[in-house]
Motif scaffolding. Structure first.
Motif, short mmCIF file in Angstrom:
data_model
loop_
_atom_site.label_atom_id
_atom_site.label_comp_id
_atom_site.label_asym_id
_atom_site.label_seq_id
_atom_site.Cartn_x
_atom_site.Cartn_y
_atom_site.Cartn_z
N ALA A 185 -3.43 -6.29 -2.26
CA ALA A 185 -3.11 -4.96 -2.81
C ALA A 185 -3.80 -4.74 -4.21
N GLU A 186 -4.21 -3.57 -4.49
CA GLU A 186 -4.68 -3.18 -5.86
C GLU A 186 -4.30 -1.88 -6.49
N VAL A 187 -3.78 -2.07 -7.45
CA VAL A 187 -3.29 -0.58 -8.09
C VAL A 187 -4.72 0.28 -8.20
N ASP A 188 -3.92 1.51 -7.81
CA ASP A 188 -4.75 2.74 -7.56
C ASP A 188 -5.45 2.98 -9.08
N ALA A 239 0.80 -1.13 0.07
CA ALA A 239 -0.04 -0.06 0.12
C ALA A 239 0.78 1.25 -0.04
N GLY A 240 0.41 2.24 -0.49
CA GLY A 240 1.33 3.58 -0.79
C GLY A 240 0.74 4.35 -1.79
N ARG A 241 1.65 4.75 -2.36
CA ARG A 241 1.57 5.90 -3.78
C ARG A 241 0.97 5.26 -4.84
N TRP A 242 1.00 4.03 -5.15
CA TRP A 242 0.40 3.42 -6.22
C TRP A 242 -0.59 2.05 -6.10
#
Length: 102
Positions: free
Chosen positions: A13-16, A2-5
């Motif tokens: 986790a998924e891509v933003d 998780a974080g910026r993208w």
């Protein structure tokens, strides 16, 4: 991750969405002409190594032809020798060799 993208999700986790929006992911039979381009990047790692050499070269030529000027073709290390003569220039990035269309 998780974080910026990426952001946390039920699957990890998924891509933003802001990152994924301009990206087109699609299935493609490499023996067919590529979908309409031009493309900024094509990732085709460790696929054409299973083709006969002439078929692999023809496939890579089609992919190279679908790139926009300055577009990048990312292949597996074993596939790089098959890319000679396609008008692509090698460039190193983070330990990977990218092929860039002039």
């Amino acid at each position: 991750l998780a974080g910026r993208w990426f952001h946390a999700s039920d699957v990890g986790a998924e891509v933003d969405a802001r990152v994924a929006a301009p990206v087109r992911f699609s299935r493609h039979n490499l023996l067919d002409p590529p979908p309409p381009g031009p493309f900024d990047a094509v990732l085709c790692r460790n696929a054409v190594i299973y083709f006969e050499p002439a078929v692999a070269r023809a496939t890579l030529a089609r992919l190279a032809g679908a790139l926009a000027p300055g577009g990048i073709l990312l292949l597996g290390p074993v596939e790089l020798p098959l890319s000679g003569g396609l008008g692509l220039q090698p460039a190193e990035a983070g330990g990977a060799t990218l092929l860039v269309k002039g």
